[in-house]
Structures are given as C-alpha cells and as structure tokens.
Design a protein around this motif. Structure first.
Motif, PDB file in Angstrom:
ATOM      1  N   GLY A 221       0.795  -1.226   0.079  1.00 56.07           N
ATOM      2  CA  GLY A 221       0.094   0.001  -0.047  1.00 56.07           C
ATOM      3  C   GLY A 221       0.850   1.355  -0.030  1.00 56.07           C
ATOM      4  N   THR A 222       1.850   1.125  -0.783  1.00 55.99           N
ATOM      5  CA  THR A 222       2.734   2.465  -0.790  1.00 55.99           C
ATOM      6  C   THR A 222       2.425   3.506  -1.828  1.00 55.99           C
ATOM      7  OG1 THR A 222       4.751   1.011  -0.163  1.00 55.99           O
ATOM      8  CG2 THR A 222       5.301   3.061  -1.127  1.00 55.99           C
ATOM      9  N   ARG A 223       2.489   4.841  -1.369  1.00 55.02           N
ATOM     10  CA  ARG A 223       2.415   5.414  -2.342  1.00 55.02           C
ATOM     11  C   ARG A 223       3.097   6.814  -2.100  1.00 55.02           C
ATOM     12  NH1 ARG A 223      -3.231   4.026  -1.584  1.00 55.02           N
ATOM     13  NH2 ARG A 223      -3.617   5.471   0.018  1.00 55.02           N
ATOM     14  N   ASP A 224       3.812   7.474  -2.923  1.00 49.33           N
ATOM     15  CA  ASP A 224       4.783   8.469  -3.108  1.00 49.33           C
ATOM     16  C   ASP A 224       4.367   9.378  -4.135  1.00 49.33           C
ATOM     17  OD1 ASP A 224       7.261   9.716  -3.440  1.00 49.33           O
ATOM     18  OD2 ASP A 224       8.178   8.327  -1.966  1.00 49.33           O
ATOM     19  N   VAL A 225       4.898  10.823  -3.829  1.00 52.24           N
ATOM     20  CA  VAL A 225       4.707  11.853  -4.538  1.00 52.24           C
ATOM     21  C   VAL A 225       5.826  12.941  -4.176  1.00 52.24           C
ATOM     22  CG1 VAL A 225       2.718  13.031  -3.514  1.00 52.24           C
ATOM     23  CG2 VAL A 225       3.126  13.454  -5.978  1.00 52.24           C
ATOM     24  N   SER A 226       6.233  13.439  -5.249  1.00 49.52           N
ATOM     25  CA  SER A 226       7.164  14.657  -4.953  1.00 49.52           C
ATOM     26  C   SER A 226       7.198  15.506  -6.172  1.00 49.52           C
ATOM     27  CB  SER A 226       8.784  14.094  -4.830  1.00 49.52           C
ATOM     28  OG  SER A 226       9.049  13.671  -6.392  1.00 49.52           O
ATOM     29  N   ALA A 227       7.611  17.098  -5.879  1.00 45.64           N
ATOM     30  CA  ALA A 227       7.589  17.918  -6.650  1.00 45.64           C
ATOM     31  C   ALA A 227       8.698  18.909  -6.404  1.00 45.64           C
ATOM     32  CB  ALA A 227       6.256  18.792  -6.624  1.00 45.64           C
ATOM     33  N   ARG A 228       9.227  19.615  -7.248  1.00 46.36           N
ATOM     34  CA  ARG A 228      10.436  20.533  -7.130  1.00 46.36           C
ATOM     35  C   ARG A 228      10.469  21.422  -8.190  1.00 46.36           C
ATOM     36  NH1 ARG A 228      16.041  20.449  -8.568  1.00 46.36           N
ATOM     37  NH2 ARG A 228      17.355  21.503  -6.824  1.00 46.36           N
ATOM     38  N   ALA A 229      10.729  22.767  -7.793  1.00 46.34           N
ATOM     39  CA  ALA A 229      10.878  23.922  -8.427  1.00 46.34           C
ATOM     40  C   ALA A 229      12.301  24.667  -8.354  1.00 46.34           C
ATOM     41  CB  ALA A 229       9.688  24.916  -8.400  1.00 46.34           C
ATOM     42  N   LEU A 238      17.239  29.520  -6.147  1.00 43.77           N
ATOM     43  CA  LEU A 238      16.062  29.188  -5.310  1.00 43.77           C
ATOM     44  C   LEU A 238      15.677  27.876  -5.535  1.00 43.77           C
ATOM     45  CD1 LEU A 238      14.010  29.745  -2.662  1.00 43.77           C
ATOM     46  CD2 LEU A 238      12.402  30.422  -4.329  1.00 43.77           C
ATOM     47  N   SER A 239      15.494  26.952  -4.570  1.00 47.76           N
ATOM     48  CA  SER A 239      14.784  25.717  -4.919  1.00 47.76           C
ATOM     49  C   SER A 239      13.693  25.532  -3.859  1.00 47.76           C
ATOM     50  CB  SER A 239      16.038  24.456  -4.648  1.00 47.76           C
ATOM     51  OG  SER A 239      15.578  23.269  -4.777  1.00 47.76           O
ATOM     52  N   VAL A 240      12.616  24.971  -4.261  1.00 41.93           N
ATOM     53  CA  VAL A 240      11.543  24.658  -3.174  1.00 41.93           C
ATOM     54  C   VAL A 240      11.029  22.986  -3.784  1.00 41.93           C
ATOM     55  CG1 VAL A 240       9.219  25.032  -2.582  1.00 41.93           C
ATOM     56  CG2 VAL A 240      10.758  26.779  -3.116  1.00 41.93           C
ATOM     57  N   ALA A 241      11.094  22.376  -2.846  1.00 37.39           N
ATOM     58  CA  ALA A 241      10.756  20.769  -2.963  1.00 37.39           C
ATOM     59  C   ALA A 241       9.951  20.387  -1.861  1.00 37.39           C
ATOM     60  CB  ALA A 241      12.019  20.011  -2.914  1.00 37.39           C
ATOM     61  N   GLY A 242       9.149  19.409  -2.447  1.00 35.00           N
ATOM     62  CA  GLY A 242       8.148  18.601  -1.205  1.00 35.00           C
ATOM     63  C   GLY A 242       8.196  16.978  -1.822  1.00 35.00           C
ATOM     64  N   ASN A 243       7.911  16.409  -0.525  1.00 32.69           N
ATOM     65  CA  ASN A 243       7.814  14.920  -0.741  1.00 32.69           C
ATOM     66  C   ASN A 243       6.922  14.383   0.129  1.00 32.69           C
ATOM     67  OD1 ASN A 243      10.051  12.059  -0.156  1.00 32.69           O
ATOM     68  ND2 ASN A 243       8.398  12.304  -1.672  1.00 32.69           N
ATOM     69  N   TYR A 244       5.824  13.439  -0.043  1.00 35.20           N
ATOM     70  CA  TYR A 244       5.147  12.790   0.767  1.00 35.20           C
ATOM     71  C   TYR A 244       5.118  11.318   0.232  1.00 35.20           C
ATOM     72  CZ  TYR A 244       0.702  11.291   2.901  1.00 35.20           C
ATOM     73  OH  TYR A 244      -0.001  10.266   3.684  1.00 35.20           O
ATOM     74  N   ARG A 245       5.057  10.483   1.528  1.00 34.52           N
ATOM     75  CA  ARG A 245       5.457   8.911   1.168  1.00 34.52           C
ATOM     76  C   ARG A 245       4.539   8.156   2.311  1.00 34.52           C
ATOM     77  NH1 ARG A 245       8.356   5.530  -1.953  1.00 34.52           N
ATOM     78  NH2 ARG A 245       8.925   3.458  -0.979  1.00 34.52           N
ATOM     79  N   GLU A 246       3.734   7.301   1.826  1.00 39.08           N
ATOM     80  CA  GLU A 246       3.022   6.562   3.097  1.00 39.08           C
ATOM     81  C   GLU A 246       2.971   5.223   2.683  1.00 39.08           C
ATOM     82  OE1 GLU A 246      -1.593   6.578   1.176  1.00 39.08           O
ATOM     83  OE2 GLU A 246      -1.137   8.161   2.494  1.00 39.08           O
ATOM     84  N   GLN A 247       2.844   4.409   3.700  1.00 36.09           N
ATOM     85  CA  GLN A 247       2.964   2.774   3.510  1.00 36.09           C
ATOM     86  C   GLN A 247       1.795   2.416   4.459  1.00 36.09           C
ATOM     87  OE1 GLN A 247       6.057   0.000   4.973  1.00 36.09           O
ATOM     88  NE2 GLN A 247       6.288   0.007   2.591  1.00 36.09           N
ATOM     89  N   ASN A 248       0.868   1.592   4.036  1.00 38.16           N
ATOM     90  CA  ASN A 248      -0.356   1.411   4.851  1.00 38.16           C
ATOM     91  C   ASN A 248      -0.566  -0.170   5.142  1.00 38.16           C
ATOM     92  OD1 ASN A 248      -1.749   3.848   4.774  1.00 38.16           O
ATOM     93  ND2 ASN A 248      -1.490   3.796   2.619  1.00 38.16           N
ATOM     94  N   ASP A 249      -0.076  -1.112   4.226  1.00 36.92           N
ATOM     95  CA  ASP A 249      -0.295  -2.570   4.448  1.00 36.92           C
ATOM     96  C   ASP A 249       0.747  -3.221   5.029  1.00 36.92           C
ATOM     97  OD1 ASP A 249      -2.682  -1.893   3.542  1.00 36.92           O
ATOM     98  OD2 ASP A 249      -2.073  -2.269   1.396  1.00 36.92           O
ATOM     99  N   PHE A 250       1.335  -3.041   6.383  1.00 36.98           N
ATOM    100  CA  PHE A 250       2.379  -3.733   6.845  1.00 36.98           C
ATOM    101  C   PHE A 250       2.162  -3.676   8.362  1.00 36.98           C
ATOM    102  CE2 PHE A 250       6.742  -4.069   8.729  1.00 36.98           C
ATOM    103  CZ  PHE A 250       7.001  -5.058   8.353  1.00 36.98           C
ATOM    104  N   ASN A 251       2.667  -5.006   8.823  1.00 40.45           N
ATOM    105  CA  ASN A 251       2.397  -5.061  10.472  1.00 40.45           C
ATOM    106  C   ASN A 251       3.898  -5.067  11.157  1.00 40.45           C
ATOM    107  OD1 ASN A 251       1.751  -5.435  13.047  1.00 40.45           O
ATOM    108  ND2 ASN A 251       0.455  -7.390  12.731  1.00 40.45           N
ATOM    109  N   TRP A 252       4.162  -4.309  12.025  1.00 39.65           N
ATOM    110  CA  TRP A 252       5.470  -4.593  12.815  1.00 39.65           C
ATOM    111  C   TRP A 252       5.649  -5.954  13.518  1.00 39.65           C
ATOM    112  CZ3 TRP A 252       7.300   0.263  15.848  1.00 39.65           C
ATOM    113  CH2 TRP A 252       7.346   1.502  15.036  1.00 39.65           C
ATOM    114  N   SER A 253       4.508  -6.449  13.906  1.00 39.33           N
ATOM    115  CA  SER A 253       4.659  -7.495  14.651  1.00 39.33           C
ATOM    116  C   SER A 253       4.645  -8.856  13.797  1.00 39.33           C
ATOM    117  CB  SER A 253       3.269  -7.818  15.555  1.00 39.33           C
ATOM    118  OG  SER A 253       3.301  -8.938  16.449  1.00 39.33           O
ATOM    119  N   ILE A 254       5.383  -9.779  13.968  1.00 36.98           N
ATOM    120  CA  ILE A 254       5.572 -10.954  13.127  1.00 36.98           C
ATOM    121  C   ILE A 254       4.316 -11.918  13.379  1.00 36.98           C
ATOM    122  CG2 ILE A 254       7.174 -13.044  12.855  1.00 36.98           C
ATOM    123  CD1 ILE A 254       9.416 -11.648  13.920  1.00 36.98           C
TER     124      ILE A 254
END
Length: 692
Positions: A221-229, A238-254
């Motif tokens: 369930g990983t989604r990642d988006v970034s943009a830069r100017a 000048l540089s302006v950058a943004g990054n968003y990343r998420e992961q939804n379908d994983f359990n820390w517990s074995i």
C-alpha cells in the motif's frame, strides 16, 4: 555468515582481477571515475571543485585564484566540476576515511529513505524497528547511534532529546550527496562526533528554471509523490521541494494481524543571493512531519522472546531545521568570513495503549563565526590555511505527560576551534584541529584531531591516516526523561569519551578508472552510557573497537561501473561482550549500467549483513539472542521515453529474505514499485545551465 563473507570477498576479488584483465582495453577509454569533493571533513569551507575527468589521484587543478600571488593560496581554488563550483576539499587531500554517495547514485538506485543508501557501506551499520516509519539507527565503526553526528546543509540534525537522528524522518528525494566521514571528529564538531560524521547536502537552485514531479505506487500500500521547482544564477537562486510518502499494509509484529501505517511529509526550501561581489547569503528551511501507527514490545509466546505485539500505539514527530549563512570572500580569496545562525527543533507526541499520552519538545540554537586566512610559502612549495571558529550552542528540553513535570531543562556551551591545513609539494596534505568546549552543566572538554594524506602517483598509491579524540554529552532524555513505570532519567550522568585512530592505503589503477582502499581502525570508549533497569548509568571500564574496511570501484566501460565494500568489526563492551546490532561481517556490491545512449539505466545492489547479536528483554536480566545473517538484493531500472518523461521501476528484497534487524520485529519481504517522472525546463532560461 560464511555465505555472505565469501560473497563479499569474491566481489572484491572480481574487482581486482577485472582491473588487471581489462587494463589494455580500458586504456583506450578517455573516461575515468568522477571526482570526489568532501565538505564536512574540515573546519575550513573552501570553494572547490575538480575539473571533469580529474580522479582522486590526479594532480590538483589550478583555478582563477592563482592568477596573483595573493590568490595562489590553496589547490582548492575556484576550479570546476563540469562548470560547477562547490564547497569542500578534494578527497585525496583528506586523511580521514571518507565515503561519498552522490545524488546520481541515489537516483540510479531509486533510494527513498536516506538510511537505505548507507546500508553496509564501509564501517556503517543500519537497524530499523518495523516499517520504514519505525526508529532507524545508523552506527559507524561500532559506536552507538547517538555517536554519529548528522548535519543537513550545515545544520546539526541530531535530536537534542536523545542526541541522535531518527533516520526514518529523512527521505532522500532532494539530497545531492551524502558524506560519511569515519573516525572521531569532535576536534571539529564537538559532542556526538565519536564514531564519525554524516554530512548531507541537499540540491541547490542554480540552473535553468525547472519544474519536476514524480509519482510512485507499490507493494504494501505504498504511495509516493514529490515535486520540485528550482532556478537561478550566481546572483539569485532558489529551490522549493516537497515529498510525501505513505505505506499502509504492513505489520510490525511478526505474529500480529493488524496493519501499522505510516506517512512522511517533507518540505525543503533552499536558496541564496549575492549581496556584493564576494559576499553571499544562503538560507535553508526544512520541515518534516511523520505519523506512525506502531506496536509496543512485550513477551511473544510463540518464540519465548520479547518483540513487537499488536497495540494501538501511535506517534507524531516534527523535525524543523532552519539556518542562514553569510559568507564573505576577501582579498581575492585569501580571507574568508562565514557567519551562521541555525535552529533545530524536534517535537514528538506519543499515544501509548499501556502508558497513555506523552510528549517531548527539544530545541537547539547555534550561532557561529568562522574566519580563514590562506597564504603560500613558495620557497618550500607549500600552501597553508589557518582557521578560527567560535560557536555558541543553547539547548532546552521539556517533557509533557500527566506523570512527568513540565519543567524546561537548559544547557549551553561556548566553543572555540583552531585548525591548520597545509599542502606541501602538491602531494603531502596535513590538517590538525583543536576544540575547547566551555560547558555550563558539565566539565569543560578539549578535543583534537589530525590527519595526513600523501599522494604517490609514481606507484599509484595514497597512504592516509587520522587520529583524534571524541566526546558525547548525555542526551536530554537520558538525563531528565520520564516514562511512567518504565524509565526515569539520571541527571548525574557523565559525558562519554573516546580515542581513535586509523591508517589506510588507497590504490589507483587504469589511469584513474579503478580505486581500491584498505583501512584499519581502532577506538576505545569510556564512561559508556547504558540502560539498566529503568534508568541510565555510566559503565565502568572501556569498550574496545577495531576492524578493517575495504572498498573498491571500477569503471569497466563508459556505461558500466562496479563497486564493492566489506567491513570486519570487532566491537566489545566493557565486559568483553559483543556489542548488539553491529554485525562483525558486512558488505555490499553494486552494478550500474547505462544503455541506449544514456536514456536508460539499470542498477543492481546486493547488501549483506552477517550474524548479529541483540538483546531479549523477555527475561530479567535481559538475555542475548543471535539474529541470522541476511542478503538483500535490489534492482532498479529507469528509461527516458522522451526528454522530460521518465518511467521507472524497482524490486527490493528480490530473494524474499525473512530476517530481523531488531529482535522480534518484522521486516518487509519482496516488494515492487513503479512510477513516472516529468521534468519541464524553461527554454528561455537555458543559458542559466552554466551556473549549475
């Protein structure tokens, strides 16, 4: 362990044999390994570069500053890396052992978290709790994670709360290069720089006006988006950058059945402008917010050990870094002034199913001034640089919880540093620095370091060595933290102290197309801070660490390059026991191939981590468990369908290894990711390309 050790040794042998077997054929190729420049290994911050085609063993290139005697001061003058001037010192002039990961390498490997770029580099060990949002620690040469000082664009990024950076906060999208400088560097940076320093430089804004965006989807369930100017000239950038990343379908517990999602959002603004000729003002603002659903640690019946178990825990962490740097180069570059003001704030809010809510706020403000004077003594074919540095650092820490007092603790230090750098006969490079820290809450400390590098082109060798002392003040949480029923800080902790040295030889072959470095290191640590029961104490005795680092790289053809490294580490605590989460054997091998006239790129990486000791807190006192070795194989490919439109994909953990980096915590299996990147460049600003 045997499998990985043989694999690492075999790769190094292949590199060496390939260099000999292909010497005749490669001699016809005009290319060589790209130059390496290091910013974080010295107090002095010269404007430096090496013209395209100059390798680490090449004779220093003379720049415009050598037009007059006053300007002919160092071999670090304004020369050019393909037209680009950067800040730092050519790697062949540095005595410390250094590894540099470039932005080009990060993008070829499609690295998303910066810690993944460091896995099994020489002397480096990485461990992660659960998912990519879990606590991620980086250790250098067997030292503790909070003995690694981390700088981002010259700002200390280590959390004042515990003295270390949680690397899960640091995405790699906007990073230009990562410098890993191994060995004690407290003689330059003061507290925390015991194992070494990791200096991170983000991408600047000079060049044509450019807009870029990247979108990626993948496993778990990983989604990642970034943009830069970005865009600019030598007058304004000048540089302006943004990054968003998420992961939804994983359990820390074995053994659990609920997911632990996380997300990370980062904004980075970096720019500057020229005030007058020779005077510039640079600024950077970086803010990262991370949300994590996590699991607490408890006894696991299936294993009889402690580990992650399903709980409704969560946290929100915000890391803010901001700074401004005023630089004034005078007298044709003979005299440089650098004034800086930086702020680091870390705010963490926890919600625990067992212990309830809690929060910790920490802040560090740093103000500094650096002056460097450069001069030459032609009678002995020498060039010199003398630097003086003064710094004021103020830290505060505030806990918030129903069971903790909300008092703000403060501490302050005033530090002075002196450094000498010298170049003799264009082949002998020496540096030495001494730092004194005047602390208001601990006794004062004086630390030092020195290094030497000797270029011997007649035999294609470069011996290098460094020696120094290190110190690490206790973290604010270690002194004043409080968690109901499980932890209370110890305000009487003493700073940790270390002495270390290393010596190595770099071999060059094929006219700069191949390099092999072998380094031995040795270090000791006293007053080690360690948890015991529900608090922290200083251990009696010394921790001993030594080992060997081997790294090599070769440009086989213009399109194909190979790299490999291996580390042997012998790290023992004061009781003679092997330190946890630091594998005695580790290594990696990398292959990069560019095809279709550079439109496509394929990268293959194999990362080995040997058998590792960890603690099991399911018993009291804690017992020790052995975590099995593992081999991670990752592959990444990208292709420019047309200028400005790229498709890419990668597969991580191709072998679907089942392994643990932290005892009782789950890790990701095989995973695939793919996406597109779009880049638009304003043709009206094409002439700005010369400023990149």
């Amino acid at each position: 362990m045997t499998r990985g050790l043989l694999s690492s040794s075999a790769v190094l042998l292949v590199l060496i044999s390939t260099a000999h077997a292909q010497q005749t054929a490669l001699a016809l190729e005009p290319e060589e390994l790209p130059p390496v420049v290091v910013e974080g290994a010295t107090v002095e911050k010269p404007k430096v570069s090496v013209k395209k085609g100059d390798g680490a063993q090449s004779a220093p290139v003379r720049g415009p500053l050598e037009a007059s005697e006053a300007a002919a001061l160092t071999s670090d003058a304004n020369v050019s890396t393909g037209g680009k001037t950067v800040t730092g010192v050519p790697a062949h002039q540095i005595g410390s052992a250094v590894t540099v990961v470039t932005g080009t390498q990060l993008r070829a490997q499609q690295v998303r978290n910066a810690a993944d770029a460091l896995r099994s580099l020489p002397g480096v060990h990485v461990s992660q709790s659960g998912s990519g949002g879990g606590l991620t620690q980086v250790r250098i040469r067997g030292a503790e994670a909070n003995h690694t000082l981390v700088l981002i664009d010259g700002i200390e990024a280590s959390d004042p709360n515990n003295g270390e950076l949680d690397w899960s906060n640091l995405m790699a999208e906007d990073i230009e290069r990562i410098e890993v400088i191994r060995g004690a560097q407290s003689g330059i940076y003061g507290s925390r720089a015991i194992g070494g320093v990791i200096n991170i430089i983000t991408r600047g804004g000079k060049g044509p006006l450019t807009l870029s965006s990247r979108v990626e989807f993948g496993s778990y369930g990983t989604r990642d988006v970034s943009a830069r100017a970005s865009g600019g000239t030598d007058s304004f950038w000048l540089s302006v950058a943004g990054n968003y990343r998420e992961q939804n379908d994983f359990n820390w517990s074995i053994y659990g059945d609920e997911d632990d999602p996380w997300d990370n959002g980062t904004i980075n603004v970096k720019g500057g402008f020229k005030i007058i000729e020779g005077m510039t003002l640079d600024f950077v603002v970086r803010d990262t917010t991370k949300n994590v659903d996590s699991d607490n640690e408890s006894f696991i019946p299936q294993t009889g050990l402690n580990g992650a178990v399903d709980t409704a825990d969560s946290s929100v962490a915000d890391l803010f870094l901001g700074g401004a740097t005023l630089r004034w180069d005078m007298l044709g570059g003979a005299l440089t002034h650098v004034a800086k003001a930086n702020r680091n704030t870390t705010e963490v809010d926890y919600e625990s199913e067992w212990y309830g809510p809690s929060a910790f706020d920490a802040k560090a403000d740093t103000f500094s001034y650096l002056a460097t004077y450069r001069f030459a003594t032609p009678s002995v074919s020498a060039k010199h640089a003398l630097s003086g540095f003064v710094e004021n650092k103020r830290e505060d820490f505030t806990p918030f919880a129903s069971y903790a007092d909300p008092l703000t603790r403060k501490r302050e230090a005033i530090s002075t540093v002196g450094e000498y750098r010298g170049e003799y006969f264009d082949r002998v490079f020496v540096d030495a620095s001494v730092r004194h820290d005047d602390n208001d809450t601990f006794r004062d400390f004086t630390t030092w370091r020195s290094g030497v590098s000797v270029v011997l082109p007649e035999v294609n060798m470069r011996p290098h060595a460094s020696v120094g002392t290190g110190v690490a003040l206790p973290g604010m949480f270690e002194q004043f933290g409080y968690v109901a029923g499980s932890f209370i800080g110890n305000p009487n902790l003493k700073p940790e102290e270390s002495f270390s040295w290393d010596v190595g030889v770099e071999f060059s072959a094929l006219r700069g197309k191949a390099l092999l470095d072998i380094t031995y290191f040795n270090a000791d640590l006293s007053n080690k801070i360690q948890g015991t029961g529900n608090s922290m104490i200083n251990l009696e005795g010394e921790s001993q660490r030594d080992g060997i680092e081997i790294s090599g790289r070769i440009l086989v053809t213009r399109a194909l390059s190979l790299g490999a490294s291996y580390t042997y580490l012998n790290a023992k605590d004061p009781n003679g026991l092997e330190e946890i989460r630091r594998a005695p054997h580790s290594g990696r091998a990398d292959l990069n191939y560019s095809f279709d006239e550079g439109r496509g790129n394929f990268n293959l990486a194999a990362i080995y981590n040997g058998d590792t000791i960890d603690n099991n807190f399911g018993t009291w006192p804690a017992t020790r468990v052995l975590l099995d070795e593992y081999l991670l194989v990752n592959a990444a490919i990208s292709y420019d369908v047309q200028p400005g439109f790229q498709v890419f994909g990668r597969v991580e953990n191709i072998l679907d290894e089942r392994y643990e980096e932290i005892s009782g915590y789950n890790t990701l299996g095989v995973a695939a990711y793919a996406g597109v990147k779009i880049t638009l460049e304003d043709p009206n600003t094409a002439a700005w390309a010369k400023y990149r």
